[in-house]
Design a protein around this motif. Structure first.
Motif, PDB file in Angstrom:
ATOM      1  N   ASN A   1     -87.928 -26.596  -1.948  1.00 40.68           N
ATOM      2  CA  ASN A   1     -88.663 -26.044  -0.877  1.00 40.68           C
ATOM      3  C   ASN A   1     -90.085 -25.495  -1.317  1.00 40.68           C
ATOM      4  O   ASN A   1     -90.786 -25.026  -0.585  1.00 40.68           O
ATOM      5  N   GLU A   2     -90.036 -25.443  -2.693  1.00 44.62           N
ATOM      6  CA  GLU A   2     -91.556 -25.161  -3.152  1.00 44.62           C
ATOM      7  C   GLU A   2     -92.466 -25.972  -2.706  1.00 44.62           C
ATOM      8  O   GLU A   2     -93.779 -25.621  -2.806  1.00 44.62           O
ATOM      9  N   GLY A   3     -92.119 -27.316  -2.350  1.00 42.55           N
ATOM     10  CA  GLY A   3     -92.828 -28.306  -1.981  1.00 42.55           C
ATOM     11  C   GLY A   3     -93.732 -29.058  -2.925  1.00 42.55           C
ATOM     12  O   GLY A   3     -92.877 -29.084  -4.286  1.00 42.55           O
ATOM     13  N   GLY A   4     -94.686 -29.863  -2.788  1.00 45.75           N
ATOM     14  CA  GLY A   4     -95.379 -30.506  -3.876  1.00 45.75           C
ATOM     15  C   GLY A   4     -94.482 -31.816  -4.353  1.00 45.75           C
ATOM     16  O   GLY A   4     -94.162 -32.445  -3.494  1.00 45.75           O
ATOM     17  N   ASP A   5     -94.253 -31.881  -5.532  1.00 47.41           N
ATOM     18  CA  ASP A   5     -93.539 -33.199  -5.991  1.00 47.41           C
ATOM     19  C   ASP A   5     -92.369 -32.573  -5.808  1.00 47.41           C
ATOM     20  O   ASP A   5     -91.363 -32.487  -7.018  1.00 47.41           O
ATOM     21  N   ALA A   6     -91.763 -32.521  -4.758  1.00 46.99           N
ATOM     22  CA  ALA A   6     -90.372 -31.897  -4.605  1.00 46.99           C
ATOM     23  C   ALA A   6     -89.234 -32.773  -5.117  1.00 46.99           C
ATOM     24  O   ALA A   6     -88.233 -32.397  -5.256  1.00 46.99           O
ATOM     25  N   ASP A   7     -89.240 -34.210  -4.852  1.00 48.10           N
ATOM     26  CA  ASP A   7     -88.416 -34.854  -5.564  1.00 48.10           C
ATOM     27  C   ASP A   7     -88.049 -34.685  -7.036  1.00 48.10           C
ATOM     28  O   ASP A   7     -87.039 -34.415  -7.418  1.00 48.10           O
ATOM     29  N   THR A   8     -89.098 -34.784  -7.847  1.00 44.11           N
ATOM     30  CA  THR A   8     -89.071 -34.531  -9.303  1.00 44.11           C
ATOM     31  C   THR A   8     -88.745 -33.105  -9.542  1.00 44.11           C
ATOM     32  O   THR A   8     -87.770 -32.953 -10.487  1.00 44.11           O
ATOM     33  N   ILE A   9     -89.359 -32.213  -8.939  1.00 44.49           N
ATOM     34  CA  ILE A   9     -88.872 -30.863  -9.356  1.00 44.49           C
ATOM     35  C   ILE A   9     -87.287 -30.455  -8.783  1.00 44.49           C
ATOM     36  O   ILE A   9     -86.682 -30.017  -9.856  1.00 44.49           O
ATOM     37  N   GLY A  10     -86.849 -31.221  -7.682  1.00 43.08           N
ATOM     38  CA  GLY A  10     -85.331 -31.116  -7.580  1.00 43.08           C
ATOM     39  C   GLY A  10     -84.752 -31.865  -8.242  1.00 43.08           C
ATOM     40  O   GLY A  10     -83.484 -31.249  -8.558  1.00 43.08           O
ATOM     41  N   ALA A  11     -84.984 -32.786  -8.801  1.00 47.34           N
ATOM     42  CA  ALA A  11     -84.258 -33.672  -9.790  1.00 47.34           C
ATOM     43  C   ALA A  11     -84.098 -32.847 -11.146  1.00 47.34           C
ATOM     44  O   ALA A  11     -82.930 -32.907 -11.638  1.00 47.34           O
ATOM     45  N   VAL A  12     -85.105 -32.284 -11.585  1.00 45.44           N
ATOM     46  CA  VAL A  12     -84.997 -31.735 -12.987  1.00 45.44           C
ATOM     47  C   VAL A  12     -84.369 -30.352 -12.734  1.00 45.44           C
ATOM     48  O   VAL A  12     -83.438 -29.975 -13.749  1.00 45.44           O
ATOM     49  N   ALA A  13     -84.430 -29.494 -11.556  1.00 46.03           N
ATOM     50  CA  ALA A  13     -83.632 -28.398 -11.424  1.00 46.03           C
ATOM     51  C   ALA A  13     -82.178 -28.769 -11.251  1.00 46.03           C
ATOM     52  O   ALA A  13     -81.427 -28.069 -11.722  1.00 46.03           O
ATOM     53  N   GLY A  14     -81.804 -30.006 -10.497  1.00 47.89           N
ATOM     54  CA  GLY A  14     -80.371 -30.363 -10.478  1.00 47.89           C
ATOM     55  C   GLY A  14     -79.742 -30.792 -11.753  1.00 47.89           C
ATOM     56  O   GLY A  14     -78.511 -30.314 -11.849  1.00 47.89           O
ATOM     57  N   ALA A  15     -80.643 -31.307 -12.648  1.00 46.45           N
ATOM     58  CA  ALA A  15     -80.179 -31.557 -13.820  1.00 46.45           C
ATOM     59  C   ALA A  15     -79.584 -30.536 -14.752  1.00 46.45           C
ATOM     60  O   ALA A  15     -78.579 -30.466 -15.223  1.00 46.45           O
TER      61      ALA A  15
END
Length: 307
Positions: free
Chosen positions: A253-267
């Protein structure tokens, strides 16, 4: 040996963060809030126009790396590059510019290291450190978790197949050393990771990551497809959240490159919180979950003598 549950949730967390962020990739936070409130569940359409639970190149490239690691009993640059080219030639959606340029050159016969340097040189100065290698590198942290020196080396090597900028190269090492420290229960995993980086890690990377997690103003996060800012945003959420869902939702929900930021945070958050941390509504609907669970299990069983 790595805890299989935490390893499994690291790869599945990567996939779930990717799938949650995919439909809002490139959107500012204000648009996400306006259209979804707080985006907490997989939705369809949006960016790339795909069904709910669809993953992007973030997950696909991490999966390719995991397959290569298992096929070669460790990191093999040429095998990984060949698999990337096969994927590239299959016509995937959403592939990044640096990755495209490097893989196009490799497909034409340029050695990977030269291709990555050429791809770097082709970009404008402000756009050289994109996050395409950072997003895919987490499987290395599972396979090499108990050998930090080797983990740093292969993390850097894995980046140089497509992304030669030092911020990308050492960003992969910083992320994977953090995940490895998390998997071992280190209470200050990022601090441990940064201390283990080689002396030639760029100060821009280290200086931006060192304040995390205690001394970062959340309003200062910049959710761009820059490798350093992706790491900063994702690590902040993954290391400060009280649970995996909060980490991934906050990152996306920070937006921007949301899929990649979500993926790194998820890992990172997956490695941190382990079994039972993934919401069932994500786990049952993310594409390709069975294979990534199996890959993580196998990576966690690799012994150092096999690498």
């Amino acid at each position: 040996m790595v805890d299989r549950d935490r390893a499994r949730v690291a790869l599945l967390g990567l996939s779930c963060g990717d799938a949650l962020g995919r439909p809002v990739e490139g959107w500012p936070a204000e648009r996400i809030a306006r259209e979804h409130g707080t985006l907490e569940s997989f939705v369809g359409d949006g960016t790339h126009g795909k069904p709910p639970g669809t993953v992007t190149d973030d997950t696909e490239l991490a999966t390719i790396l995991a397959r290569s690691l298992l096929a070669c009993d460790g990191f093999d640059r040429d095998d990984f590059a060949a698999r990337l080219v096969d994927w590239y030639e299959s016509g995937p959606f959403g592939i990044g510019g640096t990755t495209t340029e490097a893989l196009r050159r490799i497909a034409d016969g340029t050695p990977p290291l030269e291709a990555a340097e050429a791809a770097r040189a082709a970009k404008s100065p402000g756009r050289k450190a994109t996050n395409g290698s950072v997003m895919r590198c987490a499987p290395l942290a599972i396979a090499y978790a108990d050998d930090r020196e080797a983990l740093e080396r292969v993390s850097c090597e894995s980046s140089r197949v497509t992304h030669a900028d030092p911020r990308c190269v050492h960003g992969c090492a910083a992320l994977n050393l953090t995940i490895a420290a998390v998997l071992e229960g280190d209470e200050r995993p990022l601090e441990t990771a940064l201390a283990a980086l080689s002396d030639d890690a760029p100060p821009e990377l280290v200086d931006r990551l060192e304040p995390i997690p205690e001394n970062v103003d959340p309003d200062s996060l910049v959710p761009e497809n820059d490798a350093v800012e992706t790491l900063r945003t994702a690590l902040y959420h993954a290391l400060t959240a009280s649970d995996l869902e909060t980490a991934v939702v906050g990152a996306v929900n920070e937006g921007g490159d949301a899929d990649t930021i979500g993926a790194v945070a998820g890992a990172v958050a997956g490695a941190r919180f382990g079994a039972g941390a993934l919401p069932e509504r994500w786990l049952t609907n993310v594409a390709g979950r069975a294979e990534r669970r199996e890959l993580a299990d196998r990576l966690a069983e690799v012994e150092p003598s096999e690498r």
